[in-house]
Design an enzyme around this catalytic site. Structure first.
Site, PDB file in Angstrom:
ATOM      1  N   CYS A   7      -3.488  29.587  38.326  1.00 43.85           N
ATOM      2  CA  CYS A   7      -4.393  29.739  39.470  1.00 43.85           C
ATOM      3  C   CYS A   7      -4.606  28.357  40.086  1.00 43.85           C
ATOM      4  O   CYS A   7      -3.841  27.426  39.804  1.00 43.85           O
ATOM      5  CB  CYS A   7      -5.712  30.400  39.067  1.00 43.85           C
ATOM      6  SG  CYS A   7      -6.732  29.450  37.924  1.00 43.85           S
ATOM      7  N   ARG A  13      -9.821  31.871  36.725  1.00 47.31           N
ATOM      8  CA  ARG A  13      -8.970  33.057  36.615  1.00 47.31           C
ATOM      9  C   ARG A  13      -7.851  32.931  35.590  1.00 47.31           C
ATOM     10  O   ARG A  13      -7.680  33.819  34.748  1.00 47.31           O
ATOM     11  CB  ARG A  13      -8.356  33.396  37.990  1.00 47.31           C
ATOM     12  CG  ARG A  13      -9.368  33.888  38.986  1.00 47.31           C
ATOM     13  CD  ARG A  13      -8.822  33.863  40.392  1.00 47.31           C
ATOM     14  NE  ARG A  13      -8.612  32.496  40.856  1.00 47.31           N
ATOM     15  CZ  ARG A  13      -8.108  32.162  42.033  1.00 47.31           C
ATOM     16  NH1 ARG A  13      -7.714  33.109  42.865  1.00 47.31           N
ATOM     17  NH2 ARG A  13      -7.985  30.900  42.377  1.00 47.31           N
ATOM     18  N   ASP A 117     -10.779  34.411  44.137  1.00 46.85           N
ATOM     19  CA  ASP A 117     -11.360  33.271  43.437  1.00 46.85           C
ATOM     20  C   ASP A 117     -12.864  33.503  43.227  1.00 46.85           C
ATOM     21  O   ASP A 117     -13.598  33.641  44.204  1.00 46.85           O
ATOM     22  CB  ASP A 117     -11.136  32.030  44.314  1.00 46.85           C
ATOM     23  CG  ASP A 117     -11.584  30.765  43.622  1.00 46.85           C
ATOM     24  OD1 ASP A 117     -12.202  30.865  42.540  1.00 46.85           O
ATOM     25  OD2 ASP A 117     -11.305  29.692  44.162  1.00 46.85           O
TER      26      ASP A 117
END
Ligand code: 4NP
Length: 146
Positions: A7, A13, A117
């Site tokens: 990510c 994440r 996000d």
């Protein structure tokens, strides 16, 4: 099987994806190597975001020992598959690919959907966990017989 989760910050994440996939693979008795990395360098050397740690813990997964690192070109050599969370991760990773073989290793974790996000919204961590878990389960099913 060696899988890298990528990510932007490698604190929200991809640490979740790393922990979840590791957990699922272990549950199935698969000896898979899972790691994660980020395309941005702000948090190198840090542990995951405490909200990701807490969310994973609530689902019985400990990600507190992970350390943030940057995605590097040699990751294309080492990993069989590289899963990214959104289109900008995809563009950033593909921009570092040297050839078609590198490019073929890179896919969105959710196929045609993105993992948003959650960094600026505490309430997003649980839905993001569930999204990532669903994606990991599908990937595991697809790859385990290969
Ligand atoms: P991640 O979230 O890419 O899921 O780890 C982010 C974490 C930190 C930042 C951006 C995204 N940041 O700009 O510091």
């Amino acid at each position: 099987m060696k899988i890298l989760m990528v990510c932007l910050g490698n604190i929200c994440r991809s640490p979740l994806a790393h922990g979840i996939m590791e957990h699922l693979a272990k549950e199935q008795g698969l000896d898979w190597e899972i790691e994660s990395a980020g395309t941005g360098n702000w948090h190198i050397g840090e542990g995951p975001d405490r909200r990701s740690i807490r969310t994973a813990r609530e689902h019985g997964i400990d990600i507190s020992g992970q350390i943030c690192r940057l995605f590097r070109i040699s990751d294309f050599d080492y990993y069989d598959h590289i899963f990214v969370m959104n289109k900008s991760n995809l563009a950033d990773v593909l921009a570092m690919a040297r050839n078609e073989e590198d490019r073929e290793k890179v896919r969105l974790l959710l196929g045609d959907k993105i993992v948003p996000d959650p960094y600026y919204d505490d309430a997003q961590f649980e839905p993001v966990f569930l999204m990532i878990e669903k994606g990991c389960k599908e990937i595991l099913k697809e790859l385990k017989d290969k």
